[in-house]
Design a protein around this motif. Structure first.
Motif, PDB file in Angstrom:
ATOM      1  N   ASP A 171       0.845  -1.192   0.000  1.00  0.00           N
ATOM      2  CA  ASP A 171       0.000   0.000   0.000  1.00  0.00           C
ATOM      3  C   ASP A 171       0.886   1.250   0.000  1.00  0.00           C
ATOM      4  N   PRO A 172       0.584   2.254  -0.829  1.00  0.00           N
ATOM      5  CA  PRO A 172       1.452   3.433  -0.907  1.00  0.00           C
ATOM      6  C   PRO A 172       1.539   4.221   0.394  1.00  0.00           C
ATOM      7  N   ILE A 173       0.469   4.253   1.176  1.00  0.00           N
ATOM      8  CA  ILE A 173       0.515   4.995   2.442  1.00  0.00           C
ATOM      9  C   ILE A 173       1.427   4.280   3.431  1.00  0.00           C
ATOM     10  N   ASP A 174       1.292   2.961   3.510  1.00  0.00           N
ATOM     11  CA  ASP A 174       2.198   2.190   4.363  1.00  0.00           C
ATOM     12  C   ASP A 174       3.629   2.318   3.865  1.00  0.00           C
ATOM     13  N   GLY A 175       3.789   2.367   2.537  1.00  0.00           N
ATOM     14  CA  GLY A 175       5.130   2.519   1.967  1.00  0.00           C
ATOM     15  C   GLY A 175       5.747   3.852   2.349  1.00  0.00           C
ATOM     16  N   LEU A 176       4.943   4.926   2.273  1.00  0.00           N
ATOM     17  CA  LEU A 176       5.432   6.243   2.666  1.00  0.00           C
ATOM     18  C   LEU A 176       5.867   6.237   4.125  1.00  0.00           C
ATOM     19  N   ARG A 177       5.009   5.677   4.983  1.00  0.00           N
ATOM     20  CA  ARG A 177       5.320   5.648   6.417  1.00  0.00           C
ATOM     21  C   ARG A 177       6.615   4.865   6.676  1.00  0.00           C
ATOM     22  N   ALA A 178       6.745   3.706   6.047  1.00  0.00           N
ATOM     23  CA  ALA A 178       7.927   2.872   6.259  1.00  0.00           C
ATOM     24  C   ALA A 178       9.192   3.535   5.717  1.00  0.00           C
ATOM     25  N   ALA A 179       9.065   4.172   4.550  1.00  0.00           N
ATOM     26  CA  ALA A 179      10.233   4.800   3.936  1.00  0.00           C
ATOM     27  C   ALA A 179      10.725   5.991   4.747  1.00  0.00           C
ATOM     28  N   VAL A 180       9.809   6.816   5.232  1.00  0.00           N
ATOM     29  CA  VAL A 180      10.206   7.984   6.029  1.00  0.00           C
ATOM     30  C   VAL A 180      10.856   7.538   7.328  1.00  0.00           C
ATOM     31  N   GLU A 181      10.267   6.557   7.979  1.00  0.00           N
ATOM     32  CA  GLU A 181      10.865   6.071   9.229  1.00  0.00           C
ATOM     33  C   GLU A 181      12.253   5.485   8.985  1.00  0.00           C
ATOM     34  N   ARG A 182      12.389   4.693   7.911  1.00  0.00           N
ATOM     35  CA  ARG A 182      13.692   4.107   7.593  1.00  0.00           C
ATOM     36  C   ARG A 182      14.712   5.206   7.273  1.00  0.00           C
ATOM     37  N   ALA A 183      14.310   6.209   6.505  1.00  0.00           N
ATOM     38  CA  ALA A 183      15.222   7.279   6.116  1.00  0.00           C
ATOM     39  C   ALA A 183      15.738   8.039   7.331  1.00  0.00           C
ATOM     40  N   LEU A 184      14.848   8.399   8.234  1.00  0.00           N
ATOM     41  CA  LEU A 184      15.258   9.172   9.409  1.00  0.00           C
ATOM     42  C   LEU A 184      16.099   8.336  10.367  1.00  0.00           C
ATOM     43  N   THR A 185      15.785   7.060  10.483  1.00  0.00           N
ATOM     44  CA  THR A 185      16.579   6.170  11.332  1.00  0.00           C
ATOM     45  C   THR A 185      17.985   6.013  10.780  1.00  0.00           C
ATOM     46  N   VAL A 200      11.742  15.304   5.418  1.00  0.00           N
ATOM     47  CA  VAL A 200      12.793  14.417   5.924  1.00  0.00           C
ATOM     48  C   VAL A 200      14.111  15.162   6.067  1.00  0.00           C
ATOM     49  N   MET A 201      14.478  15.931   5.059  1.00  0.00           N
ATOM     50  CA  MET A 201      15.739  16.660   5.138  1.00  0.00           C
ATOM     51  C   MET A 201      15.711  17.694   6.256  1.00  0.00           C
ATOM     52  N   SER A 202      14.563  18.319   6.465  1.00  0.00           N
ATOM     53  CA  SER A 202      14.437  19.273   7.562  1.00  0.00           C
ATOM     54  C   SER A 202      14.654  18.583   8.904  1.00  0.00           C
ATOM     55  N   HIS A 203      14.088  17.394   9.069  1.00  0.00           N
ATOM     56  CA  HIS A 203      14.242  16.671  10.329  1.00  0.00           C
ATOM     57  C   HIS A 203      15.645  16.091  10.498  1.00  0.00           C
ATOM     58  N   ILE A 204      16.335  15.837   9.390  1.00  0.00           N
ATOM     59  CA  ILE A 204      17.723  15.384   9.497  1.00  0.00           C
ATOM     60  C   ILE A 204      18.587  16.513  10.046  1.00  0.00           C
ATOM     61  N   VAL A 205      18.381  17.714   9.525  1.00  0.00           N
ATOM     62  CA  VAL A 205      19.189  18.860   9.954  1.00  0.00           C
ATOM     63  C   VAL A 205      18.803  19.297  11.368  1.00  0.00           C
ATOM     64  N   THR A 206      17.525  19.323  11.652  1.00  0.00           N
ATOM     65  CA  THR A 206      17.041  19.738  12.978  1.00  0.00           C
ATOM     66  C   THR A 206      16.119  18.651  13.508  1.00  0.00           C
ATOM     67  N   PRO A 207      16.676  17.635  14.171  1.00  0.00           N
ATOM     68  CA  PRO A 207      15.864  16.508  14.641  1.00  0.00           C
ATOM     69  C   PRO A 207      14.726  16.965  15.551  1.00  0.00           C
ATOM     70  N   GLY A 208      13.582  16.316  15.389  1.00  0.00           N
ATOM     71  CA  GLY A 208      12.421  16.617  16.210  1.00  0.00           C
ATOM     72  C   GLY A 208      11.897  15.362  16.870  1.00  0.00           C
ATOM     73  N   PRO A 209      10.636  15.004  16.623  1.00  0.00           N
ATOM     74  CA  PRO A 209      10.062  13.788  17.213  1.00  0.00           C
ATOM     75  C   PRO A 209      10.780  12.537  16.692  1.00  0.00           C
ATOM     76  N   PRO A 210      10.555  11.388  17.308  1.00  0.00           N
ATOM     77  CA  PRO A 210      11.147  10.130  16.829  1.00  0.00           C
ATOM     78  C   PRO A 210      10.742   9.845  15.379  1.00  0.00           C
ATOM     79  N   PRO A 211      11.576   9.104  14.641  1.00  0.00           N
ATOM     80  CA  PRO A 211      11.260   8.805  13.234  1.00  0.00           C
ATOM     81  C   PRO A 211       9.862   8.240  13.018  1.00  0.00           C
ATOM     82  N   ALA A 212       9.434   7.347  13.882  1.00  0.00           N
ATOM     83  CA  ALA A 212       8.113   6.740  13.696  1.00  0.00           C
ATOM     84  C   ALA A 212       7.003   7.785  13.796  1.00  0.00           C
TER      85      ALA A 212
END
Length: 226
Positions: free
Chosen positions: A83-97, A163-175
């Motif tokens: 599912d694309p929504i699940d894919g988006l969620r998984a990809a963003v979490e993986r990227a930030l982690t 994602v790039m904004s959160h990489i530079v200035t970390p905020g909440p947990p990736p999930a």
């Protein structure tokens, strides 16, 4: 088939990038010296200049190779979901982690010279954005063709910038960030016959095209860094 000369040139470039990567991870952008990269690889400083142009060119090449490797993992997270929504969620979490664990990113943000190296993720981050956008957009279009192409492109654009904004200035947990993005962008990823009852219909779905079109174009051929 590649010629011996082509293979030799590619191997030399990889060795130069390995040396440059180690230099940045160890000493930051200030620790990246063309002469040292050449010496570690067994070539002259001029050879390094000939290959990359200048010190910034070396850093961009290192970042491009690291981005390609990074995207292999992110695309794997996308591919694990039907599912694309699940894919988006998984990809963003993986990227930030992954970003939080990546030695090159940590060095770019905290080692000596980080005021310059961090520009790869901010004011001069066009190369990284373009490469990531190209790979991810192609993946989304291939795996979820029912999503309108304009919305797929726009969602990738928005997700990448967040994602790039959160990489530079970390905020909440990736999930948590991943869940927020999935919730906000889900109406634009629900399309076609697989959309659940009550979701946006073809004529009532909002569009991301207009607001995103006002941003600087992400994939303009030959566009240089700002």
């Amino acid at each position: 088939m590649d010629s011996f000369a082509d293979r030799t040139k590619r191997r030399l470039r990889d060795e130069l990038l390995d040396a440059a990567y180690d230099a940045v991870v160890t000493g930051g952008y200030d620790g990246l010296r063309m002469a040292d990269v050449g010496r570690r690889t067994g070539v002259s400083r001029q050879t390094v200049y000939n290959e990359f142009g200048d010190k910034w060119g070396v850093l961009e090449a290192v970042a491009a190779r690291e981005t390609e490797r990074f995207l292999l993992d992110v695309n794997a997270a996308l591919a694990e979901q039907s599912d694309p929504i699940d894919g988006l969620r998984a990809a963003v979490e993986r990227a930030l982690t992954l970003a939080g664990e990546n030695p090159l990113i940590r060095a770019a943000l905290s080692q000596p010279g980080s005021d310059q190296a961090s520009q790869l993720l901010t004011t001069r981050g066009q190369q990284v954005l373009e490469l990531a956008h190209l790979r991810l957009d192609a993946h989304v279009r291939e795996h979820w063709p029912e999503v309108p192409s304009e919305d797929a492109t726009s969602c990738v654009d928005v997700a990448l910038r967040v994602v790039m904004s959160h990489i530079v200035t970390p905020g909440p947990p990736p999930a948590a960030v991943a869940a927020q993005l999935a919730r906000v962008l889900s109406p634009f990823l629900l399309a076609g016959p697989s959309a659940p009852a009550g979701s946006w219909g073809p004529d009532s779905r909002p569009s991301l095209v207009a607001p995103v079109a006002s941003l600087p174009p992400l994939l303009s051929p030959g566009r240089g860094a700002p």
